[in-house]
Structure formats: C-alpha cells, structure tokens
Design a protein around this motif. Sequence first.
Motif, PDB file in Angstrom:
ATOM      1  N   UNK A 114       0.850  -1.203   0.000  1.00  0.00           N
ATOM      2  CA  UNK A 114       0.000   0.000   0.000  1.00  0.00           C
ATOM      3  C   UNK A 114       0.879   1.245   0.000  1.00  0.00           C
ATOM      4  N   UNK A 115       0.595   2.157  -0.889  1.00  0.00           N
ATOM      5  CA  UNK A 115       1.345   3.407  -0.957  1.00  0.00           C
ATOM      6  C   UNK A 115       2.564   3.361  -1.851  1.00  0.00           C
ATOM      7  N   UNK A 116       2.936   2.169  -2.310  1.00  0.00           N
ATOM      8  CA  UNK A 116       4.133   2.056  -3.147  1.00  0.00           C
ATOM      9  C   UNK A 116       3.833   2.491  -4.573  1.00  0.00           C
ATOM     10  N   UNK A 117       4.788   3.169  -5.162  1.00  0.00           N
ATOM     11  CA  UNK A 117       4.700   3.581  -6.564  1.00  0.00           C
ATOM     12  C   UNK A 117       5.914   2.998  -7.286  1.00  0.00           C
ATOM     13  N   UNK A 118       5.645   2.276  -8.369  1.00  0.00           N
ATOM     14  CA  UNK A 118       6.719   1.581  -9.080  1.00  0.00           C
ATOM     15  C   UNK A 118       7.151   2.325 -10.343  1.00  0.00           C
ATOM     16  N   UNK A 119       6.922   3.636 -10.360  1.00  0.00           N
ATOM     17  CA  UNK A 119       7.325   4.421 -11.526  1.00  0.00           C
ATOM     18  C   UNK A 119       8.837   4.409 -11.723  1.00  0.00           C
ATOM     19  N   UNK A 120       9.587   4.198 -10.642  1.00  0.00           N
ATOM     20  CA  UNK A 120      11.036   4.244 -10.739  1.00  0.00           C
ATOM     21  C   UNK A 120      11.680   2.930 -11.138  1.00  0.00           C
ATOM     22  N   UNK A 121      10.877   1.895 -11.401  1.00  0.00           N
ATOM     23  CA  UNK A 121      11.441   0.596 -11.779  1.00  0.00           C
ATOM     24  C   UNK A 121      12.327   0.658 -13.034  1.00  0.00           C
ATOM     25  N   UNK A 122      11.894   1.343 -14.111  1.00  0.00           N
ATOM     26  CA  UNK A 122      12.758   1.406 -15.294  1.00  0.00           C
ATOM     27  C   UNK A 122      14.139   1.996 -15.008  1.00  0.00           C
ATOM     28  N   UNK A 123      14.171   3.079 -14.219  1.00  0.00           N
ATOM     29  CA  UNK A 123      15.465   3.684 -13.891  1.00  0.00           C
ATOM     30  C   UNK A 123      16.294   2.785 -12.987  1.00  0.00           C
ATOM     31  N   UNK A 124      15.648   2.058 -12.079  1.00  0.00           N
ATOM     32  CA  UNK A 124      16.382   1.128 -11.219  1.00  0.00           C
ATOM     33  C   UNK A 124      17.103   0.083 -12.054  1.00  0.00           C
ATOM     34  N   UNK A 125      16.392  -0.553 -12.966  1.00  0.00           N
ATOM     35  CA  UNK A 125      17.007  -1.580 -13.802  1.00  0.00           C
ATOM     36  C   UNK A 125      18.112  -0.992 -14.669  1.00  0.00           C
ATOM     37  N   UNK A 126      17.872   0.207 -15.203  1.00  0.00           N
ATOM     38  CA  UNK A 126      18.891   0.848 -16.035  1.00  0.00           C
ATOM     39  C   UNK A 126      20.157   1.118 -15.236  1.00  0.00           C
ATOM     40  N   UNK A 127      20.012   1.626 -14.022  1.00  0.00           N
ATOM     41  CA  UNK A 127      21.176   1.944 -13.199  1.00  0.00           C
ATOM     42  C   UNK A 127      21.896   0.685 -12.719  1.00  0.00           C
ATOM     43  N   UNK A 128      21.140  -0.359 -12.444  1.00  0.00           N
ATOM     44  CA  UNK A 128      21.779  -1.625 -12.083  1.00  0.00           C
ATOM     45  C   UNK A 128      22.678  -2.098 -13.214  1.00  0.00           C
ATOM     46  N   UNK A 129      22.199  -1.963 -14.436  1.00  0.00           N
ATOM     47  CA  UNK A 129      22.979  -2.420 -15.592  1.00  0.00           C
ATOM     48  C   UNK A 129      24.160  -1.505 -15.902  1.00  0.00           C
ATOM     49  N   UNK A 130      23.922  -0.200 -15.883  1.00  0.00           N
ATOM     50  CA  UNK A 130      24.915   0.754 -16.383  1.00  0.00           C
ATOM     51  C   UNK A 130      25.902   1.221 -15.327  1.00  0.00           C
ATOM     52  N   UNK A 131      25.533   1.202 -14.051  1.00  0.00           N
ATOM     53  CA  UNK A 131      26.382   1.808 -13.028  1.00  0.00           C
ATOM     54  C   UNK A 131      27.012   0.811 -12.071  1.00  0.00           C
ATOM     55  N   UNK A 132      26.718  -0.462 -12.214  1.00  0.00           N
ATOM     56  CA  UNK A 132      27.258  -1.480 -11.306  1.00  0.00           C
ATOM     57  C   UNK A 132      28.612  -1.969 -11.797  1.00  0.00           C
ATOM     58  N   UNK A 133      29.561  -2.029 -10.868  1.00  0.00           N
ATOM     59  CA  UNK A 133      30.882  -2.587 -11.169  1.00  0.00           C
ATOM     60  C   UNK A 133      30.813  -4.099 -10.954  1.00  0.00           C
ATOM     61  N   UNK A 134      30.591  -4.832 -12.031  1.00  0.00           N
ATOM     62  CA  UNK A 134      30.393  -6.277 -11.932  1.00  0.00           C
ATOM     63  C   UNK A 134      31.701  -7.037 -11.736  1.00  0.00           C
ATOM     64  N   UNK A 135      32.843  -6.361 -11.861  1.00  0.00           N
ATOM     65  CA  UNK A 135      34.137  -7.053 -11.815  1.00  0.00           C
ATOM     66  C   UNK A 135      34.688  -7.182 -10.403  1.00  0.00           C
ATOM     67  N   UNK A 136      34.316  -6.267  -9.493  1.00  0.00           N
ATOM     68  CA  UNK A 136      34.815  -6.311  -8.117  1.00  0.00           C
ATOM     69  C   UNK A 136      33.647  -6.607  -7.179  1.00  0.00           C
ATOM     70  N   UNK A 137      33.786  -7.657  -6.405  1.00  0.00           N
ATOM     71  CA  UNK A 137      32.666  -8.142  -5.596  1.00  0.00           C
ATOM     72  C   UNK A 137      32.169  -7.106  -4.599  1.00  0.00           C
ATOM     73  N   UNK A 138      33.097  -6.502  -3.857  1.00  0.00           N
ATOM     74  CA  UNK A 138      32.675  -5.546  -2.831  1.00  0.00           C
ATOM     75  C   UNK A 138      31.990  -4.330  -3.445  1.00  0.00           C
ATOM     76  N   UNK A 139      32.602  -3.768  -4.487  1.00  0.00           N
ATOM     77  CA  UNK A 139      32.002  -2.605  -5.150  1.00  0.00           C
ATOM     78  C   UNK A 139      30.670  -2.966  -5.788  1.00  0.00           C
ATOM     79  N   UNK A 140      30.568  -4.170  -6.301  1.00  0.00           N
ATOM     80  CA  UNK A 140      29.323  -4.622  -6.928  1.00  0.00           C
ATOM     81  C   UNK A 140      28.199  -4.683  -5.907  1.00  0.00           C
TER      82      UNK A 140
END
Length: 268
Positions: A114-140
């Motif tokens: 209740x009260x949740x708005x999922x309008x930010x889901x597209x940006x969340x997925x985009x940022x997970x893909x584009x801004x995550x350092x997948x090569x270093x475990x801690x930074x990831x």
Amino acid sequence: LLQCGSSLCMANLCLLGREFAYQRLLRLFGGVGRIALREPLPLLELLRLGISDPDSGYDASDEQQPPVDAEALAGQFAELLGERAEMLNEYFMMDIREGQLWSVPNALGLTSDVGLKFDGLPLLLLRICAETNWDEERACLEGLCRRIADFAVEALLPDREEAQKVVASSLGPAPFSAGTDAEALTAAVEAGEFPDVVAAAMAAKSKRQRVLGPNVLQELRYLHEAIRADAGSAGSAGACRWPGAFRKDGALVKLVALEQLYRIFERC
C-alpha cells in the motif's frame, strides 16, 4: 518532527530511509524479503522506458550527445540482467526469469505494498545495468545495495505536487493582494455566496483541507513506521547505525530538549 527520548528533532526521512534500507539489505543479505508484482513486467519494455527517462541523462533530441541505439542498448541490458538473474535472486530476492521481472526486494521490510509507486522501476534496472561494477565483488554489492535502497525509498515518497500542496496549506491562505485568489474571493462575495471576504477565505481554507484529506503524506508515516518496527525487531545489536555525518549535514537536527526547557522555566 520526531521525539527522540527527551529531545525534539527535525529529521530528513528520505536520507534516513535510504541509509536504513541500505543497512537492512546488508544485514539480511539473501533474506531481505520480496514484494511480488501483481503482474510480471517485460524487461525490454522497462529498459526502453528507463533509457528514454529524462533522469537517465540521455536526450535523443540533444545533437551534442553521441547517437545511441536505444533498442540495441535495451537488448544488451536485458541480456545482462538475464545472466545475473540467479545472483540477484539469491542475494536480493529480485526475481527475473523468462525475460520478465516478477518481484523486487523488500528493502524496507514493509508488510504491504500500500502506498508504493513503481514508476522508478525502469530507472532502477537501467542503473543496475549501467552503473554497477560487476568485476569487483565488494564494489558490486555495495552499488547494488545503494541503488535498491534508493529505489525502495523513492517508491514510498509522496508525490511532489501533493507535498507542495501540504506546504502551501500549512502556510495558510495567500494574502489578498495575491491577485487571482483575492479576485475569486471578492467575486464569491458579490455573487452572494458569502456575507463577507473573511467568511469566503475561511471557506476556501476548509475546502483545501478537505481536498488534502486526513491521510495526506501517509507514505512518510509508512516509512517512519518501517524504521521503528525494524529497530524493535532487530534489537540494539542489529538496529541501524546512523552515520555521525548525519548530525552535521542536516539529516537529523536537534531542536530542543526537555532539560533546556526546564532551565528556562526555572529562570522565569
């Protein structure tokens, strides 16, 4: 405003909520809980929306930006999420399968959607893909926790327009010299709807309060309750540890304490 023991504090619930969600993701790593979507959402469509979102930083009409094939980029990101789906589900309970998103992490430990708005889901997925350092475990892991925590709080924040209405209402009616409002009040009196301008102004204020309703900004109450409930269930050892910087950057400001008021009363 929050009561902290014998003190009255002004708190930025947005900043507190983000830090709380981040620490909860780390503390309950792999078992933070999930919020199931009522219907699964296609990854490709979500990523297309994320790329075209103004907050993504990409503007197709800006000739100074290098050309981007949004369709191809969305396909690459969807493939990346498919490859990392098992890890995202195991660590954060984000269920991605069959090219669709089925659930998101319950970073705040909410008992209802209740009260949740999922309008930010597209940006969340985009940022997970584009801004995550997948090569270093801690930074990831740190990057994923931060982005998921930001999304969890943004999904529970009230609409900006609604918040502005509340602020305007709390400041009271605008002065009569404000033009349009004064003319509307005068017209209402001339039409015989009210005996005088004061009665018209009071009626306008009452109408604003009815429009806002008793549950305005209820989302902030949900956020506050989530932080309090987790502190009670986790105990002093597992509760969120607020950074010391919060006392300096305005996230938490102590306004007054009962001890200070007692001293003032004694002097009087």
